[in-house]
Design a protein around this motif. Structure first.
Motif, PDB file in Angstrom:
ATOM      1  N   GLU A 121       0.819  -1.218   0.000  1.00 29.29           N
ATOM      2  CA  GLU A 121       0.000   0.000   0.000  1.00 29.29           C
ATOM      3  C   GLU A 121       0.848   1.261   0.000  1.00 29.29           C
ATOM      4  N   PHE A 122       2.011   1.205   0.674  1.00 31.19           N
ATOM      5  CA  PHE A 122       2.891   2.361   0.764  1.00 31.19           C
ATOM      6  C   PHE A 122       4.312   1.969   0.350  1.00 31.19           C
ATOM      7  N   ARG A 123       5.014   2.912  -0.237  1.00 31.82           N
ATOM      8  CA  ARG A 123       6.414   2.677  -0.596  1.00 31.82           C
ATOM      9  C   ARG A 123       7.300   3.087   0.576  1.00 31.82           C
ATOM     10  N   THR A 124       8.120   2.181   1.020  1.00 27.64           N
ATOM     11  CA  THR A 124       8.957   2.433   2.198  1.00 27.64           C
ATOM     12  C   THR A 124       9.832   3.667   2.019  1.00 27.64           C
ATOM     13  N   LYS A 125      10.394   3.835   0.820  1.00 25.56           N
ATOM     14  CA  LYS A 125      11.335   4.949   0.618  1.00 25.56           C
ATOM     15  C   LYS A 125      10.663   6.316   0.727  1.00 25.56           C
ATOM     16  N   ASP A 126       9.320   6.349   0.563  1.00 23.15           N
ATOM     17  CA  ASP A 126       8.617   7.628   0.701  1.00 23.15           C
ATOM     18  C   ASP A 126       8.532   8.074   2.152  1.00 23.15           C
ATOM     19  N   TYR A 127       8.862   7.171   3.065  1.00 23.76           N
ATOM     20  CA  TYR A 127       8.732   7.496   4.494  1.00 23.76           C
ATOM     21  C   TYR A 127      10.048   7.301   5.249  1.00 23.76           C
ATOM     22  N   GLU A 128      11.145   7.428   4.525  1.00 21.82           N
ATOM     23  CA  GLU A 128      12.469   7.384   5.171  1.00 21.82           C
ATOM     24  C   GLU A 128      12.799   8.798   5.644  1.00 21.82           C
ATOM     25  N   LYS A 129      12.257   9.141   6.790  1.00 27.34           N
ATOM     26  CA  LYS A 129      12.317  10.508   7.293  1.00 27.34           C
ATOM     27  C   LYS A 129      13.667  10.831   7.924  1.00 27.34           C
ATOM     28  N   ASP A 130      14.103  12.080   7.685  1.00 26.28           N
ATOM     29  CA  ASP A 130      15.265  12.592   8.416  1.00 26.28           C
ATOM     30  C   ASP A 130      14.821  12.939   9.834  1.00 26.28           C
ATOM     31  N   ASP A 131      15.750  13.360  10.649  1.00 30.01           N
ATOM     32  CA  ASP A 131      15.394  13.780  12.000  1.00 30.01           C
ATOM     33  C   ASP A 131      14.444  14.978  11.930  1.00 30.01           C
ATOM     34  N   ILE A 132      13.449  14.983  12.817  1.00 27.54           N
ATOM     35  CA  ILE A 132      12.375  15.983  12.766  1.00 27.54           C
ATOM     36  C   ILE A 132      12.680  17.113  13.757  1.00 27.54           C
ATOM     37  N   PRO A 133      12.646  18.382  13.292  1.00 33.33           N
ATOM     38  CA  PRO A 133      12.869  19.499  14.227  1.00 33.33           C
ATOM     39  C   PRO A 133      11.670  19.718  15.138  1.00 33.33           C
ATOM     40  N   LEU A 134      11.947  20.084  16.385  1.00 39.81           N
ATOM     41  CA  LEU A 134      10.908  20.442  17.350  1.00 39.81           C
ATOM     42  C   LEU A 134      10.812  21.966  17.399  1.00 39.81           C
ATOM     43  N   LYS A 135       9.602  22.492  17.145  1.00 35.52           N
ATOM     44  CA  LYS A 135       9.388  23.935  17.100  1.00 35.52           C
ATOM     45  C   LYS A 135       8.740  24.419  18.395  1.00 35.52           C
ATOM     46  N   ARG A 136       9.131  25.619  18.798  1.00 30.81           N
ATOM     47  CA  ARG A 136       8.558  26.186  20.018  1.00 30.81           C
ATOM     48  C   ARG A 136       7.088  26.520  19.796  1.00 30.81           C
ATOM     49  N   ASP A 137       6.251  26.130  20.751  1.00 28.77           N
ATOM     50  CA  ASP A 137       4.829  26.410  20.673  1.00 28.77           C
ATOM     51  C   ASP A 137       4.589  27.902  20.889  1.00 28.77           C
ATOM     52  N   GLU A 138       3.676  28.468  20.087  1.00 23.82           N
ATOM     53  CA  GLU A 138       3.447  29.915  20.149  1.00 23.82           C
ATOM     54  C   GLU A 138       2.779  30.330  21.445  1.00 23.82           C
TER      55      GLU A 138
END
Length: 480
Positions: A121-138
Motif C-alpha cells: 500500500e505504501f512505498r517504504t522509501k517515501d517514508y524514510e524521514k530525516d530527523d524531525i525538528p521540534l518547534k517552540r509552541d506559540e
C-alpha cells in the motif's frame, strides 16, 4: 458501557443499511475509528473511568441524503479511506529553564519502521524521514512540538539538541528536559496480533489438557466407586444431566423399544454436542447468564447441519428443515437470526434426534434402528469438532481467536441487519430457507466500494472456508 447512535437513540433501529460516520464520548471531540476501545480506556481522557461509566455516541448514515460535516468526512477517510492505515505522531519536549536560555535547536530521531504487511500500500522509501525538528509552541513558550503522519509501524523516538559546537546531545535525563510522545491510534502489527492469538491458543490448549486430566482422574474415581450416580450423570462441561435433558427433549415420535438405546447414544456424546452448541451461542449477547438458558438462532442450526454433514446432500438439508417445522416457526429473515425465536439446547438436541427419523425415512433404512442411524451422525460431529486438522484456518480463528470472537460479537447486530436487508431485497418470500447466494455476497462486496478484479475469487474462497467438507450434489444450497 453504553453505545448510542445519534439518529434513532438506543432502542429503535429501523431496518436499513447503516454506515458509521463518527464516534465520540460525551464531551469529547471524537475518537479515531481505528482505536480499540480497550486502548481508549488507557488514554489520559479516560483515565480513572470504568467502562460502565462511559457512553459512546455513534453517528450513523441512514442514506446518501445525509449531509456530512468535515469531521464526518475526515472520520470516514480514517475508517474506510486512504487514511485508514495512517497514524498521527506528536512529540512534546519541555526543556528546563537553564536549557531554554541557551536557545539550542531541538530534534527527534524517529527510528521508524513500517509494518511489512503495508508494503503493497505504501512505498517504504517515501517514508524514510530525516530527523524531525521540534518547534517552540506559540502559546506555551516552554514547550517544543513536532507533528507528522506515517503509515502504521514501530517508532522509537530519541530527542536530542545541537550544542554550540553543532554536536548532537541526546536527552536522557528528565531533569534536563521532559519528553512525551503521543501516537494515535495505538497500532499492532500482524506478527504482534499473531503472537497474542498464539499465546491465547496456548492458554486454551493448557486448559483443555487440564480438563482432560481432570476427566481422566474423574473416570478413575468412578471405577473406584466414589462419586454418586447423579454426579456421574452431569459432566462439568455440560450444565445438563442426561436425566434432566431427556425429560425436556421431544421424543414422542420415538418408538418405545428404541428410546433407551437412543438415550445412551445422547449420553455418550452429550458433552461434545453441548460444546458445539455453546461455541455458536458464544457469538451472542445472551439474555440470561444461566448456561441452561443459552440460545442459538435458526441460522446457526443451518450452519451446523451443513458444516457437520448431518445430511450429505443440499436438497436433503432443505427437506430436513421443513421436517423440523422450520417454515412454521420462522416467517421473516429477521426471525431466523433472532434469539427471541431461537433454540435452547434441549430443542437443538430434539432436532438432531429428528434428523435420524428423517434420514431413516429418506434413505429407506427400514432394517436399521434409530440408534444405528443416529450413532454415525453424532460420531462425525464429535470427530469434526475435536480434529483441528479437518477445519479451515478461518474456523480455527473462530474457535481460538479471542480478538476475532470479540469483534464478531461487537458487530453481530450490524451484520444481522445487513443479512436481513439483503434477503428482504433479493429473496422470494415464498422461499422459507433464507439463504444468501454467492451472487448476493459478490454484490454486497461491490457496494462497499471494493474495485478489485478478484471479487469472484474472494467469494469462492469465503464459501470454501465456511463449508470445507461439503460435497453437495445440489448447487443452489452449496452456493448459499
Amino acid at each position: 458501557m453504553c453505545i448510542r447512535d445519534s439518529l434513532y437513540g438506543k432502542i429503535h433501529h429501523p431496518v436499513g443499511l447503516y454506515q458509521p460516520v463518527y464516534l465520540r464520548t460525551k464531551g469529547s471531540e471524537g475518537i479515531h475509528p481505528r482505536t480499540r476501545l480497550a486502548d481508549y480506556f488507557k488514554t489520559p481522557e479516560a483515565e480513572g473511568l470504568a467502562p460502565e461509566d462511559v457512553e459512546f455516541y455513534v453517528t450513523v448514515r441512514r442514506s446518501n441524503n445525509m449531509i456530512l460535516t468535515q469531521d464526518h468526512r475526515d472520520w470516514i477517510e480514517k475508517a474506510f479511506g486512504p487514511k485508514r492505515n495512517i497514524m498521527k505522531c506528536m512529540f512534546f519536549l519541555f526543556p528546563n529553564e537553564a536549557l531554554i536560555k541557551k536557545n539550542f535547536d531541538y530534534y527527534v530521531k524517529l527510528n521508524y519502521s513500517m509494518y511489512p504487511e503495508l508494503s503493497l500500500e505504501f512505498r517504504t522509501k517515501d517514508y524514510e524521514k530525516d530527523d524531525i525538528p521540534l518547534k517552540r509552541d506559540e502559546e506555551k513558550k516552554e514547550m517544543f512540538i513536532a507533528e507528522l503522519s506515517l503509515p502504521f509501524g514501530d517508532i522509537r523516538p530519541e530527542p536530542y539538541y545541537l550544542d554550540g559546537a553543532g554536536k548532537k546531545v541526546r536527552i536522557t535525563n528528565e531533569e534536563t528536559a521532559r519528553f512525551k510522545e503521543d501516537v494515535v491510534p495505538k497500532t499492532y502489527s500482524q506478527s504482534e496480533l499473531l503472537r497474542i492469538e498464539t499465546e491465547s491458543l496456548e492458554e486454551k490448549t493448557k486448559l483443555a489438557e487440564s480438563t482432560l486430566t481432570e476427566k481422566e482422574e474423574a473416570k478413575k474415581s468412578v471405577e473406584m466407586g466414589r462419586p454418586s450416580e447423579e454426579a456421574l450423570q452431569t459432566d462439568q462441561l455440560c450444565p445438563f444431566s442426561i436425566a434432566t435433558l431427556w425429560s425436556m427433549v421431544d421424543i414422542n415420535w420415538l418408538p418405545h423399544e428404541d428410546s433407551e438405546k437412543v438415550k445412551k447414544i445422547v449420553d455418550k456424546y452429550l458433552t461434545s454436542l453441548y460444546q458445539i452448541f455453546a461455541h455458536y451461542a458464544s457469538f451472542y449477547k445472551q439474555v440470561s447468564s444461566k448456561e441452561t438458558d443459552f440460545c442459538i438462532s435458526w441460522q446457526d442450526l443451518m450452519h451446523i447441519l451443513k458444516f457437520y454433514e448431518v445430511t450429505d446432500d443440499g436438497q436433503k438439508l432443505l427437506q430436513l428443515l421443513e421436517f423440523c417445522s422450520f417454515s412454521e416457526k420462522v416467517l421473516l429473515p429477521q426471525e431466523s437470526l433472532s434469539l427471541r425465536n431461537g433454540l435452547e439446547f434441549p430443542e437443538f438436541v430434539s432436532i438432531l434426534l429428528k434428523s435420524a427419523n428423517y434420514l431413516k425415512n429418506v434413505n429407506m433404512n427400514e432394517g436399521e434402528g434409530y440408534d444405528e442411524v443416529l450413532l454415525p451422525v453424532f460420531a462425525k460431529m464429535e470427530m469434526y469438532y475435536n480434529d483441528d486438522e479437518r477445519i479451515t484456518e478461518f474456523h480455527r480463528h473462530m474457535r481460538y481467536s479471542e480478538q476475532l470472537h470479540d469483534t464478531l460479537l461487537e458487530y453481530s447486530a450490524l451484520m444481522r441487519k445487513l443479512f436481513s436487508l439483503r434477503l428482504m431485497n433479493t429473496i422470494d418470500m415464498g422461499n422459507k430457507h433464507f439463504m444468501i447466494k454467492k451472487d448476493d455476497v459478490s454484490l454486497l462486496i461491490q457496494e462497499t466500494g471494493f474495485t478489485g478484479e478478484n471479487r469472484e475469487e474472494i467469494v469462492n474462497t469465503c464459501f470454501a472456508e465456511l463449508f470445507p467438507c461439503l460435497l453437495y450434489t445440489s448447487p443452489s444450497p452449496r452456493d448459499s
